[in-house]
Design a protein around this motif. Structure first.
Motif, PDB file in Angstrom:
ATOM      1  N   UNK A  34       0.773  -1.184   0.068  1.00  0.00           N
ATOM      2  CA  UNK A  34       0.061   0.161  -0.093  1.00  0.00           C
ATOM      3  C   UNK A  34       0.829   1.332   0.023  1.00  0.00           C
ATOM      4  N   UNK A  35       1.832   1.135   0.747  1.00  0.00           N
ATOM      5  CA  UNK A  35       3.016   2.451   0.901  1.00  0.00           C
ATOM      6  C   UNK A  35       3.544   2.935  -0.483  1.00  0.00           C
ATOM      7  N   UNK A  36       3.766   1.787  -1.051  1.00  0.00           N
ATOM      8  CA  UNK A  36       4.726   1.755  -2.249  1.00  0.00           C
ATOM      9  C   UNK A  36       3.865   1.950  -3.685  1.00  0.00           C
ATOM     10  N   UNK A  37       2.520   1.432  -3.585  1.00  0.00           N
ATOM     11  CA  UNK A  37       1.915   1.481  -4.935  1.00  0.00           C
ATOM     12  C   UNK A  37       0.587   2.025  -4.816  1.00  0.00           C
ATOM     13  N   UNK A  44      -6.216   8.692 -11.147  1.00  0.00           N
ATOM     14  CA  UNK A  44      -5.815   7.467 -11.921  1.00  0.00           C
ATOM     15  C   UNK A  44      -4.545   7.871 -12.478  1.00  0.00           C
ATOM     16  N   UNK A  45      -4.049   9.226 -12.662  1.00  0.00           N
ATOM     17  CA  UNK A  45      -2.850   9.531 -13.413  1.00  0.00           C
ATOM     18  C   UNK A  45      -1.834  10.040 -12.609  1.00  0.00           C
ATOM     19  N   UNK A  46      -2.033  10.746 -11.579  1.00  0.00           N
ATOM     20  CA  UNK A  46      -1.094  11.522 -10.593  1.00  0.00           C
ATOM     21  C   UNK A  46      -0.655  10.669  -9.324  1.00  0.00           C
ATOM     22  N   UNK A  47       0.642  10.857  -9.095  1.00  0.00           N
ATOM     23  CA  UNK A  47       0.986  10.202  -7.866  1.00  0.00           C
ATOM     24  C   UNK A  47       1.880  11.256  -6.993  1.00  0.00           C
ATOM     25  N   UNK A  48       1.895  10.980  -5.667  1.00  0.00           N
ATOM     26  CA  UNK A  48       2.687  11.847  -4.850  1.00  0.00           C
ATOM     27  C   UNK A  48       3.934  11.067  -4.590  1.00  0.00           C
ATOM     28  N   UNK A  49       4.882  12.000  -4.179  1.00  0.00           N
ATOM     29  CA  UNK A  49       6.341  11.440  -3.769  1.00  0.00           C
ATOM     30  C   UNK A  49       6.615  11.666  -2.500  1.00  0.00           C
ATOM     31  N   UNK A  50       5.917  12.582  -1.945  1.00  0.00           N
ATOM     32  CA  UNK A  50       6.006  13.137  -0.379  1.00  0.00           C
ATOM     33  C   UNK A  50       5.456  12.369   0.677  1.00  0.00           C
ATOM     34  N   UNK A  51       4.802  11.335   0.474  1.00  0.00           N
ATOM     35  CA  UNK A  51       4.130  10.734   1.798  1.00  0.00           C
ATOM     36  C   UNK A  51       4.873   9.521   1.906  1.00  0.00           C
ATOM     37  N   UNK A  52       4.997   9.109   3.336  1.00  0.00           N
ATOM     38  CA  UNK A  52       5.351   7.978   3.604  1.00  0.00           C
ATOM     39  C   UNK A  52       5.089   7.645   4.980  1.00  0.00           C
ATOM     40  N   UNK A  53       5.133   6.448   5.532  1.00  0.00           N
ATOM     41  CA  UNK A  53       5.161   5.997   7.017  1.00  0.00           C
ATOM     42  C   UNK A  53       6.366   6.270   7.759  1.00  0.00           C
TER      43      UNK A  53
END
Length: 121
Positions: A34-37, A44-53
Motif C-alpha cells: 500500500x505504501x509503495x503502490x 488515476x494518473x497522478x502520484x505523490x512522492x512526498x508521503x510515507x510512513x
C-alpha cells in the motif's frame, strides 16, 4: 507522524474487501504494498512522492496496534471501523456482541478524562 497518510491507509483499506482480507492475512506485506503502490495515488494518473510512513507508524499498522495508532493521532473512528471489520466476527463468536468494541474502549481507558491526541494536521 503523517496523520493524513495513516488515515488514508485506514480509510482506503477498510473500504476495499480485497485489501481488508490481505491486511488481515498478511499485514506487513499489505502495508508495504500500500505504501509503495496504492498510497501515493492521487487520482488515476497522478502520484505523490512526498508521503510515507514513519517506522513507528508502519509497525503500528503491521501489528494492528490500536493504542499506538490512537496515541499517534490516527482518527479513532477510522481505527475502530477497520479493526471491527477485521476482528468483530471472531471476537463476537468467542465473547459475545460488541466484545471487540468493549475491548477497544478498555485498551484506551487510560485516556479517560484527558484530552485526546489531535486527529487533524
Amino acid at each position: 507522524m503523517s496523520r493524513y497518510y495513516v488515515n488514508k491507509f485506514l480509510f482506503t483499506v477498510d473500504r476495499d474487501p480485497e485489501l481488508l482480507r490481505r491486511y488481515k492475512e498478511n499485514p506487513r506485506t499489505l502495508v508495504e504494498t500500500w505504501e509503495q503502490a496504492i498510497g501515493p495515488q492521487l487520482n488515476s494518473v497522478e502520484f505523490s512522492t512526498v508521503n510515507g510512513f514513519t517506522d513507528a507508524e508502519r509497525e503500528a499498522l503491521v501489528n494492528h496496534d490500536i493504542v499506538a495508532l490512537f496515541e499517534m493521532g490516527a482518527h479513532f473512528f477510522l481505527s475502530l471501523t477497520i479493526f471491527i471489520a477485521i476482528y468483530d466476527e471472531d471476537w463476537t463468536a468467542l465473547h459475545g456482541p460488541l466484545s471487540f468494541q468493549r475491548d477497544f474502549a478498555r485498551r484506551l481507558a487510560h485516556w479517560e478524562g484527558r484530552d485526546y491526541p489531535p486527529v487533524g494536521e
